[in-house]
Design a protein around this motif. Structure first.
Motif, PDB file in Angstrom:
ATOM      1  N   TRP A  22      -7.179  -2.463   3.763  1.00  0.00           N
ATOM      2  CA  TRP A  22      -7.344  -2.141   5.184  1.00  0.00           C
ATOM      3  C   TRP A  22      -8.158  -3.173   5.943  1.00  0.00           C
ATOM      4  CZ3 TRP A  22      -3.552   0.704   5.694  1.00  0.00           C
ATOM      5  CH2 TRP A  22      -3.197   1.617   4.699  1.00  0.00           C
ATOM      6  N   LEU A  23      -9.016  -3.908   5.251  1.00  0.00           N
ATOM      7  CA  LEU A  23      -9.680  -5.028   5.906  1.00  0.00           C
ATOM      8  C   LEU A  23      -8.688  -6.186   5.943  1.00  0.00           C
ATOM      9  CD1 LEU A  23     -13.195  -4.877   4.195  1.00  0.00           C
ATOM     10  CD2 LEU A  23     -12.397  -3.689   6.247  1.00  0.00           C
ATOM     11  N   PRO A  24      -8.671  -6.976   7.012  1.00  0.00           N
ATOM     12  CA  PRO A  24      -7.647  -8.026   7.160  1.00  0.00           C
ATOM     13  C   PRO A  24      -7.934  -9.261   6.318  1.00  0.00           C
ATOM     14  CG  PRO A  24      -9.117  -8.058   9.045  1.00  0.00           C
ATOM     15  CD  PRO A  24      -9.540  -6.878   8.211  1.00  0.00           C
ATOM     16  N   ILE A  25      -8.040  -9.046   4.999  1.00  0.00           N
ATOM     17  CA  ILE A  25      -8.425 -10.138   4.103  1.00  0.00           C
ATOM     18  C   ILE A  25      -7.474 -10.293   2.924  1.00  0.00           C
ATOM     19  CG2 ILE A  25     -10.871 -10.134   4.728  1.00  0.00           C
ATOM     20  CD1 ILE A  25     -11.427  -8.315   2.352  1.00  0.00           C
ATOM     21  N   GLY A 174      -1.667 -13.600   0.280  1.00  0.00           N
ATOM     22  CA  GLY A 174      -2.862 -14.155   0.889  1.00  0.00           C
ATOM     23  C   GLY A 174      -2.893 -13.981   2.396  1.00  0.00           C
ATOM     24  N   THR A 175      -1.745 -13.617   2.991  1.00  0.00           N
ATOM     25  CA  THR A 175      -1.680 -13.459   4.441  1.00  0.00           C
ATOM     26  C   THR A 175      -2.382 -12.183   4.882  1.00  0.00           C
ATOM     27  OG1 THR A 175       0.413 -14.658   4.548  1.00  0.00           O
ATOM     28  CG2 THR A 175      -0.139 -13.255   6.427  1.00  0.00           C
ATOM     29  N   SER A 176      -2.066 -11.049   4.237  1.00  0.00           N
ATOM     30  CA  SER A 176      -2.579  -9.720   4.555  1.00  0.00           C
ATOM     31  C   SER A 176      -1.655  -9.006   5.535  1.00  0.00           C
ATOM     32  CB  SER A 176      -4.001  -9.753   5.134  1.00  0.00           C
ATOM     33  OG  SER A 176      -4.356  -8.492   5.663  1.00  0.00           O
ATOM     34  N   ARG A 177      -1.135  -7.871   5.083  1.00  0.00           N
ATOM     35  CA  ARG A 177      -0.271  -7.070   5.953  1.00  0.00           C
ATOM     36  C   ARG A 177      -1.045  -6.613   7.193  1.00  0.00           C
ATOM     37  NH1 ARG A 177       0.723  -3.501   2.627  1.00  0.00           N
ATOM     38  NH2 ARG A 177       2.479  -4.547   1.645  1.00  0.00           N
ATOM     39  N   SER A 178      -2.245  -6.078   6.957  1.00  0.00           N
ATOM     40  CA  SER A 178      -3.041  -5.627   8.103  1.00  0.00           C
ATOM     41  C   SER A 178      -3.467  -6.818   8.956  1.00  0.00           C
ATOM     42  CB  SER A 178      -4.274  -4.845   7.625  1.00  0.00           C
ATOM     43  OG  SER A 178      -5.121  -5.652   6.834  1.00  0.00           O
ATOM     44  N   GLY A 179      -3.796  -7.941   8.313  1.00  0.00           N
ATOM     45  CA  GLY A 179      -4.219  -9.124   9.055  1.00  0.00           C
ATOM     46  C   GLY A 179      -3.137  -9.665   9.971  1.00  0.00           C
ATOM     47  N   SER A 180      -1.904  -9.764   9.452  1.00  0.00           N
ATOM     48  CA  SER A 180      -0.817 -10.327  10.257  1.00  0.00           C
ATOM     49  C   SER A 180      -0.453  -9.414  11.425  1.00  0.00           C
ATOM     50  CB  SER A 180       0.416 -10.585   9.388  1.00  0.00           C
ATOM     51  OG  SER A 180       0.877  -9.387   8.785  1.00  0.00           O
ATOM     52  N   THR A 181      -0.440  -8.100  11.197  1.00  0.00           N
ATOM     53  CA  THR A 181      -0.090  -7.182  12.285  1.00  0.00           C
ATOM     54  C   THR A 181      -1.207  -7.107  13.323  1.00  0.00           C
ATOM     55  OG1 THR A 181      -0.875  -5.315  10.938  1.00  0.00           O
ATOM     56  CG2 THR A 181       1.469  -5.772  10.907  1.00  0.00           C
ATOM     57  N   ILE A 182      -2.456  -7.159  12.878  1.00  0.00           N
ATOM     58  CA  ILE A 182      -3.577  -7.138  13.820  1.00  0.00           C
ATOM     59  C   ILE A 182      -3.583  -8.406  14.677  1.00  0.00           C
ATOM     60  CG2 ILE A 182      -6.094  -7.289  13.999  1.00  0.00           C
ATOM     61  CD1 ILE A 182      -6.219  -5.287  11.639  1.00  0.00           C
ATOM     62  N   ILE A 183      -3.345  -9.561  14.052  1.00  0.00           N
ATOM     63  CA  ILE A 183      -3.271 -10.810  14.813  1.00  0.00           C
ATOM     64  C   ILE A 183      -2.167 -10.725  15.863  1.00  0.00           C
ATOM     65  CG2 ILE A 183      -2.497 -13.219  14.646  1.00  0.00           C
ATOM     66  CD1 ILE A 183      -4.161 -13.466  12.108  1.00  0.00           C
ATOM     67  N   ALA A 194      -6.712  -0.009  18.765  1.00  0.00           N
ATOM     68  CA  ALA A 194      -5.283   0.324  18.785  1.00  0.00           C
ATOM     69  C   ALA A 194      -4.507  -0.543  17.791  1.00  0.00           C
ATOM     70  CB  ALA A 194      -4.716   0.156  20.190  1.00  0.00           C
ATOM     71  N   ALA A 195      -4.902  -1.822  17.657  1.00  0.00           N
ATOM     72  CA  ALA A 195      -4.247  -2.710  16.698  1.00  0.00           C
ATOM     73  C   ALA A 195      -4.425  -2.184  15.282  1.00  0.00           C
ATOM     74  CB  ALA A 195      -4.823  -4.124  16.817  1.00  0.00           C
ATOM     75  N   ALA A 196      -5.636  -1.745  14.953  1.00  0.00           N
ATOM     76  CA  ALA A 196      -5.896  -1.198  13.624  1.00  0.00           C
ATOM     77  C   ALA A 196      -5.124   0.094  13.408  1.00  0.00           C
ATOM     78  CB  ALA A 196      -7.391  -0.962  13.444  1.00  0.00           C
ATOM     79  N   GLU A 197      -5.125   0.974  14.405  1.00  0.00           N
ATOM     80  CA  GLU A 197      -4.428   2.250  14.266  1.00  0.00           C
ATOM     81  C   GLU A 197      -2.923   2.052  14.117  1.00  0.00           C
ATOM     82  OE1 GLU A 197      -7.395   5.374  16.583  1.00  0.00           O
ATOM     83  OE2 GLU A 197      -5.737   4.452  17.692  1.00  0.00           O
ATOM     84  N   PHE A 198      -2.340   1.139  14.899  1.00  0.00           N
ATOM     85  CA  PHE A 198      -0.901   0.883  14.763  1.00  0.00           C
ATOM     86  C   PHE A 198      -0.597   0.292  13.389  1.00  0.00           C
ATOM     87  CE2 PHE A 198       3.157  -1.306  15.518  1.00  0.00           C
ATOM     88  CZ  PHE A 198       3.868  -0.286  16.117  1.00  0.00           C
ATOM     89  N   THR A 199      -1.498  -0.529  12.890  1.00  0.00           N
ATOM     90  CA  THR A 199      -1.345  -1.080  11.546  1.00  0.00           C
ATOM     91  C   THR A 199      -1.326   0.032  10.507  1.00  0.00           C
ATOM     92  OG1 THR A 199      -2.409  -3.171  12.136  1.00  0.00           O
ATOM     93  CG2 THR A 199      -2.418  -2.580   9.807  1.00  0.00           C
ATOM     94  N   PHE A 200      -2.190   1.039  10.681  1.00  0.00           N
ATOM     95  CA  PHE A 200      -2.211   2.167   9.750  1.00  0.00           C
ATOM     96  C   PHE A 200      -0.891   2.938   9.804  1.00  0.00           C
ATOM     97  CE2 PHE A 200      -7.062   2.395  10.556  1.00  0.00           C
ATOM     98  CZ  PHE A 200      -7.267   1.361   9.660  1.00  0.00           C
ATOM     99  N   ILE A 243     -13.413   5.620   2.502  1.00  0.00           N
ATOM    100  CA  ILE A 243     -14.701   5.062   2.923  1.00  0.00           C
ATOM    101  C   ILE A 243     -14.510   3.810   3.780  1.00  0.00           C
ATOM    102  CG2 ILE A 243     -16.861   4.039   2.084  1.00  0.00           C
ATOM    103  CD1 ILE A 243     -16.442   5.763  -0.488  1.00  0.00           C
ATOM    104  N   VAL A 244     -13.616   2.923   3.344  1.00  0.00           N
ATOM    105  CA  VAL A 244     -13.422   1.641   4.027  1.00  0.00           C
ATOM    106  C   VAL A 244     -12.793   1.826   5.408  1.00  0.00           C
ATOM    107  CG1 VAL A 244     -12.141  -0.540   3.942  1.00  0.00           C
ATOM    108  CG2 VAL A 244     -13.331   0.290   1.915  1.00  0.00           C
ATOM    109  N   ILE A 245     -11.821   2.727   5.523  1.00  0.00           N
ATOM    110  CA  ILE A 245     -11.173   2.960   6.823  1.00  0.00           C
ATOM    111  C   ILE A 245     -12.188   3.490   7.832  1.00  0.00           C
ATOM    112  CG2 ILE A 245      -9.479   4.376   8.041  1.00  0.00           C
ATOM    113  CD1 ILE A 245      -7.752   4.196   5.470  1.00  0.00           C
TER     114      ILE A 245
END
Length: 278
Positions: A22-25, A174-183, A194-200, A243-245
């Protein structure tokens, strides 16, 4: 049966998955790198499936935490559920966002796994998208309050498609699913929350779909040891993800994503240095 040491390794992998999904890493990047040092005593076919299906634990955490926003029905009484039109519309937008990634994954997944799951590729994508986060967030800071950012329900079908095209980039480890969608979301003016929620939201069908593909390719005839390892990893990923979310949603209400960008760059440089030396 599985020995205790193998269970401890799986729990550690579950912790890594729960933190990095869930972290963009890049969860896949971290899992592949950890596997260089902590080898599961399982077949390569099982490990390939395990690193994807363990994500089901993480996605169940999203379903638990965002159930109220995700369910398109409101039960005011037992007989007449009210349809939440905005939520239905949001799910249709999620489907639109899923389409580019689904097509590319079906066409190129085997090629990507065979040729790009390497430490060099992972390090490069960690660094590149780390730089992207820093540049984008600096631009957002300069823009300040002059630009109104979109909330979750203001995301249009065009926005959803653009975010889905950015998600295609995450097929490269290495790209990150959450990272690419948030970007992608930040670039088109969506707010961080909203970017994080849509990613979820987007992660639910994507991860269920990828897990189903991997399970079908592997087959459902698990040994007892394989089943124990898979369940242990998923349960650990679920607990850590909850916990992380919660942490991430609190963090981005006050801060931006630049810290994650710097982390990606530092990790990418460490990975390059390690594999150049060893």
């Amino acid at each position: 049966m599985v020995n205790l040491f193998e269970i401890l390794k799986v729990i550690f992998l579950g912790i890594v998955e729960g933190i990095t999904e869930w972290l963009p890493i890049s969860s896949t990047g971290h899992m592949l790198l950890v596997d260089e040092f902590i080898k599961l005593d399982m077949t390569e076919e099982f490990k390939e499936m395990f690193f994807v299906v363990i994500q089901l634990g993480a996605i169940l955490a999203v379903v638990l935490l965002f159930w109220g926003k995700m369910i398109p029905f409101q039960f005011k009484d037992k007989t007449k559920p009210k349809i939440k039109k905005e939520t239905f519309s949001l799910w249709f937008k999620v489907v639109v966002a899923c389409l580019p990634g689904a097509v590319i994954t079906l066409l190129f997944d085997d090629y990507i796994e065979a040729h790009l799951h390497t430490p060099t590729v992972i390090a490069a994508t960690l660094i590149i998208y780390g730089i992207a986060f820093i540049i984008i967030e600096r631009g957002n800071k300069k823009a300040g309050s002059r630009v109104k950012q979109k909330d979750l329900m203001e995301i249009s079908y065009k926005d959803a498609l653009l975010i889905g095209l950015f998600q295609v980039l995450s097929i490269i480890p290495g790209t990150s699913r959450s990272g690419s969608t948030i970007i992608g979301a930040l670039l088109i003016g969506v707010s961080r929350v909203a970017a994080a929620e849509f990613t979820f939201f987007l992660a639910v069908p994507v991860m269920f779909g990828l897990s189903a593909i991997k399970l079908l390719k592997f087959g459902l005839a698990f040994t007892s040891a394989e089943l124990i390892i898979l369940l242990a990893g998923m349960i650990t990923a679920f607990i850590v993800s909850v916990i992380v979310i919660k942490f991430l949603m609190g963090y981005i209400k006050k801060r931006d994503f630049r810290a994650f960008g710097w982390y990606r760059i530092a990790l990418g440089l460490v990975v390059l240095a390690y594999f150049l030396v060893f």
